[in-house]
Design a protein around this motif. Structure first.
Motif, PDB file in Angstrom:
ATOM      1  N   UNK A 191       0.849  -1.196   0.000  1.00  0.00           N
ATOM      2  CA  UNK A 191       0.000   0.000   0.000  1.00  0.00           C
ATOM      3  C   UNK A 191       0.881   1.241   0.000  1.00  0.00           C
ATOM      4  N   UNK A 192       1.914   1.227   0.839  1.00  0.00           N
ATOM      5  CA  UNK A 192       2.844   2.359   0.883  1.00  0.00           C
ATOM      6  C   UNK A 192       3.552   2.548  -0.451  1.00  0.00           C
ATOM      7  N   UNK A 193       3.997   1.448  -1.042  1.00  0.00           N
ATOM      8  CA  UNK A 193       4.666   1.522  -2.349  1.00  0.00           C
ATOM      9  C   UNK A 193       3.740   2.121  -3.404  1.00  0.00           C
ATOM     10  N   UNK A 194       2.491   1.672  -3.420  1.00  0.00           N
ATOM     11  CA  UNK A 194       1.518   2.162  -4.404  1.00  0.00           C
ATOM     12  C   UNK A 194       1.267   3.648  -4.249  1.00  0.00           C
ATOM     13  N   UNK A 195       1.108   4.106  -3.008  1.00  0.00           N
ATOM     14  CA  UNK A 195       0.713   5.493  -2.764  1.00  0.00           C
ATOM     15  C   UNK A 195       1.886   6.462  -2.685  1.00  0.00           C
ATOM     16  N   UNK A 196       3.089   5.935  -2.656  1.00  0.00           N
ATOM     17  CA  UNK A 196       4.269   6.810  -2.592  1.00  0.00           C
ATOM     18  C   UNK A 196       5.070   6.778  -3.886  1.00  0.00           C
ATOM     19  N   UNK A 197       5.426   5.583  -4.357  1.00  0.00           N
ATOM     20  CA  UNK A 197       6.430   5.476  -5.411  1.00  0.00           C
ATOM     21  C   UNK A 197       5.916   5.115  -6.799  1.00  0.00           C
ATOM     22  N   UNK A 198       4.699   4.595  -6.919  1.00  0.00           N
ATOM     23  CA  UNK A 198       4.229   4.149  -8.237  1.00  0.00           C
ATOM     24  C   UNK A 198       3.881   5.349  -9.118  1.00  0.00           C
ATOM     25  N   UNK A 199       4.566   5.545 -10.258  1.00  0.00           N
ATOM     26  CA  UNK A 199       4.270   6.689 -11.122  1.00  0.00           C
ATOM     27  C   UNK A 199       2.973   6.528 -11.901  1.00  0.00           C
ATOM     28  N   UNK A 200       2.445   5.290 -11.983  1.00  0.00           N
ATOM     29  CA  UNK A 200       1.217   5.055 -12.740  1.00  0.00           C
ATOM     30  C   UNK A 200      -0.024   5.034 -11.857  1.00  0.00           C
ATOM     31  N   UNK A 201       0.129   5.325 -10.562  1.00  0.00           N
ATOM     32  CA  UNK A 201      -1.004   5.474  -9.647  1.00  0.00           C
ATOM     33  C   UNK A 201      -1.320   6.957  -9.522  1.00  0.00           C
ATOM     34  N   UNK A 202      -2.483   7.428 -10.020  1.00  0.00           N
ATOM     35  CA  UNK A 202      -2.755   8.871 -10.100  1.00  0.00           C
ATOM     36  C   UNK A 202      -2.628   9.632  -8.791  1.00  0.00           C
ATOM     37  N   UNK A 240      13.560   7.220  -8.007  1.00  0.00           N
ATOM     38  CA  UNK A 240      14.581   6.208  -7.745  1.00  0.00           C
ATOM     39  C   UNK A 240      14.510   5.672  -6.318  1.00  0.00           C
ATOM     40  N   UNK A 241      13.405   5.956  -5.624  1.00  0.00           N
ATOM     41  CA  UNK A 241      13.246   5.503  -4.251  1.00  0.00           C
ATOM     42  C   UNK A 241      12.943   4.020  -4.162  1.00  0.00           C
ATOM     43  N   UNK A 242      13.128   3.473  -2.987  1.00  0.00           N
ATOM     44  CA  UNK A 242      12.877   2.058  -2.704  1.00  0.00           C
ATOM     45  C   UNK A 242      12.053   1.965  -1.433  1.00  0.00           C
ATOM     46  N   UNK A 243      10.907   1.286  -1.496  1.00  0.00           N
ATOM     47  CA  UNK A 243       9.996   1.298  -0.358  1.00  0.00           C
ATOM     48  C   UNK A 243      10.597   0.600   0.857  1.00  0.00           C
ATOM     49  N   UNK A 244      11.386  -0.466   0.649  1.00  0.00           N
ATOM     50  CA  UNK A 244      12.003  -1.153   1.781  1.00  0.00           C
ATOM     51  C   UNK A 244      12.959  -0.203   2.514  1.00  0.00           C
ATOM     52  N   UNK A 245      13.700   0.581   1.759  1.00  0.00           N
ATOM     53  CA  UNK A 245      14.632   1.533   2.367  1.00  0.00           C
ATOM     54  C   UNK A 245      13.887   2.633   3.116  1.00  0.00           C
ATOM     55  N   UNK A 246      12.782   3.113   2.523  1.00  0.00           N
ATOM     56  CA  UNK A 246      11.981   4.155   3.172  1.00  0.00           C
ATOM     57  C   UNK A 246      11.409   3.644   4.490  1.00  0.00           C
ATOM     58  N   UNK A 247      10.864   2.428   4.482  1.00  0.00           N
ATOM     59  CA  UNK A 247      10.285   1.863   5.702  1.00  0.00           C
ATOM     60  C   UNK A 247      11.363   1.597   6.750  1.00  0.00           C
ATOM     61  N   UNK A 248      12.525   1.150   6.316  1.00  0.00           N
ATOM     62  CA  UNK A 248      13.613   0.864   7.255  1.00  0.00           C
ATOM     63  C   UNK A 248      14.109   2.132   7.932  1.00  0.00           C
ATOM     64  N   UNK A 249      14.137   3.229   7.189  1.00  0.00           N
ATOM     65  CA  UNK A 249      14.628   4.497   7.739  1.00  0.00           C
ATOM     66  C   UNK A 249      13.559   5.266   8.506  1.00  0.00           C
ATOM     67  N   UNK A 251       9.052   5.628   8.017  1.00  0.00           N
ATOM     68  CA  UNK A 251       8.060   6.200   7.111  1.00  0.00           C
ATOM     69  C   UNK A 251       7.612   7.579   7.572  1.00  0.00           C
ATOM     70  N   UNK A 252       7.400   7.731   8.862  1.00  0.00           N
ATOM     71  CA  UNK A 252       6.923   9.021   9.381  1.00  0.00           C
ATOM     72  C   UNK A 252       7.931  10.133   9.088  1.00  0.00           C
ATOM     73  N   UNK A 253       9.202   9.857   9.310  1.00  0.00           N
ATOM     74  CA  UNK A 253      10.238  10.860   9.046  1.00  0.00           C
ATOM     75  C   UNK A 253      10.273  11.221   7.568  1.00  0.00           C
ATOM     76  N   UNK A 254      10.155  10.207   6.714  1.00  0.00           N
ATOM     77  CA  UNK A 254      10.158  10.446   5.268  1.00  0.00           C
ATOM     78  C   UNK A 254       8.994  11.340   4.860  1.00  0.00           C
ATOM     79  N   UNK A 255       7.789  11.019   5.344  1.00  0.00           N
ATOM     80  CA  UNK A 255       6.603  11.780   4.954  1.00  0.00           C
ATOM     81  C   UNK A 255       6.598  13.182   5.558  1.00  0.00           C
ATOM     82  N   UNK A 256       7.102  13.309   6.761  1.00  0.00           N
ATOM     83  CA  UNK A 256       7.196  14.640   7.373  1.00  0.00           C
ATOM     84  C   UNK A 256       8.102  15.546   6.558  1.00  0.00           C
ATOM     85  N   UNK A 257       9.255  15.005   6.148  1.00  0.00           N
ATOM     86  CA  UNK A 257      10.174  15.778   5.316  1.00  0.00           C
ATOM     87  C   UNK A 257       9.538  16.100   3.965  1.00  0.00           C
ATOM     88  N   UNK A 258       8.822  15.140   3.393  1.00  0.00           N
ATOM     89  CA  UNK A 258       8.143  15.369   2.116  1.00  0.00           C
ATOM     90  C   UNK A 258       7.136  16.505   2.242  1.00  0.00           C
TER      91      UNK A 258
END
Length: 277
Positions: A191-202, A240-249, A251-258
């Motif tokens: 779900x995170x991958x779809x809503x964050x990194x997929x370019x074909x998900x509107x 060029x992001x990777x969802x496993x790396x984002x989750x490992x580092x 998710x909250x920190x990533x989204x807050x910065x975004x």
């Protein structure tokens, strides 16, 4: 929906303080009234559709007749539905109507407007707001899961997780898309991958930033090079992001910065284009 779900709904729009000041304890009926009909809440459906109609009227000469009539008819129909009690009788049908009118408004705008600066600025606003809302939704909803989302221990947890993630996907019209892309049970990391990194998900952050960069490039001026560079860099990190790396580092920190960076982009666009030098 449990109480935490109603609190999450308010948190997505950062409305907990305003709600608490007016209503105190979180109660489903009060939350729905606050988010739908409360004129003092600038994020309520009533306030948003009023603002859309007033803004459209202010720039009526730049809009096609179809765009104006869609906005105006939506406002008139909203008032009729609220007066007649349609919302209270069937909230689900009312919310589906709001979604339909939102889709209709975007479709009419893209389908009838001249592809000039006015349209590009409208699209910029649309996709900056979409990126912001999707990031808030993902952040709040992932925090709402109390159990370890990488593997619920009990059957009850698994059932709750399914409905929780299904609801998130349906809220962004992504349930069928998830099934088509992954062909598997709903998993939080996907779900995170779809809503964050997929370019074909509107509704994804990646797709939204693709549109921001594209429309920003179309209206570029002598002052906007740095803004375009920052938008492009944010888009590249998603590309060029990777969802496993984002989750490992984290998710909250990533989204807050975004969210901070999207907010900064909005401010820079205002300074570059809308504030006289």
């Amino acid at each position: 929906m449990p109480k935490v779900g109603w609190q999450g709904m308010l948190s997505i729009s950062e409305l907990m303080p305003a709600y608490n000041a007016k209503h105190g304890e979180v109660a489903p009926q009060r939350v729905m009234q606050f988010m739908v009909k409360d004129e003092s809440n600038p994020s309520s459906i009533l306030s948003c559709l009023r603002a859309a109609r007033e803004n459209a009227r202010a720039v009526r000469g730049s809009l096609t007749t179809e765009v104006w009539e869609t906005q105006n008819q939506t406002w008139l129909e909203l008032n009729r539905m609220l007066r007649s009690g349609d919302f209270e009788r069937d909230p689900g049908q009312f919310f589906e109507w709001v979604k339909f009118r939102s889709h209709l408004s975007r479709g009419v705008t893209v389908g009838t407007m001249l592809m000039d600066e006015a349209l590009h600025f409208m699209r910029l606003g649309t996709f900056l707001e979409r990126a912001d809302n999707t990031a808030r939704l993902v952040d709040v909803k992932f925090h709402a899961v109390q159990s370890d989302f990488f593997g619920a221990a009990s059957e009850k947890d698994q059932e709750y997780d399914f409905y929780h993630w299904s609801a998130i996907l349906r809220s962004v019209s992504g349930f069928e898309i998830y099934r088509k892309v992954y062909r598997d049970v709903i998993k939080p990391e996907r779900v995170a991958d779809l809503l964050i990194l997929r370019p074909d998900m509107p509704r994804s952050l990646h797709a939204s930033m693709n549109e921001v960069v594209s429309n920003l490039a179309m209206v570029a001026n002598d002052q906007s090079a740095e803004t375009l560079r920052r938008a492009g860099r944010l888009r590249a990190e998603l590309q060029y992001g990777n969802i496993e790396e984002i989750l490992a580092n984290g998710l909250h920190a990533f989204l807050t910065q975004f969210l901070d960076r999207v907010n900064e982009l909005g401010g820079r666009i205002s300074r570059d284009f809308l504030i006289p030098a």
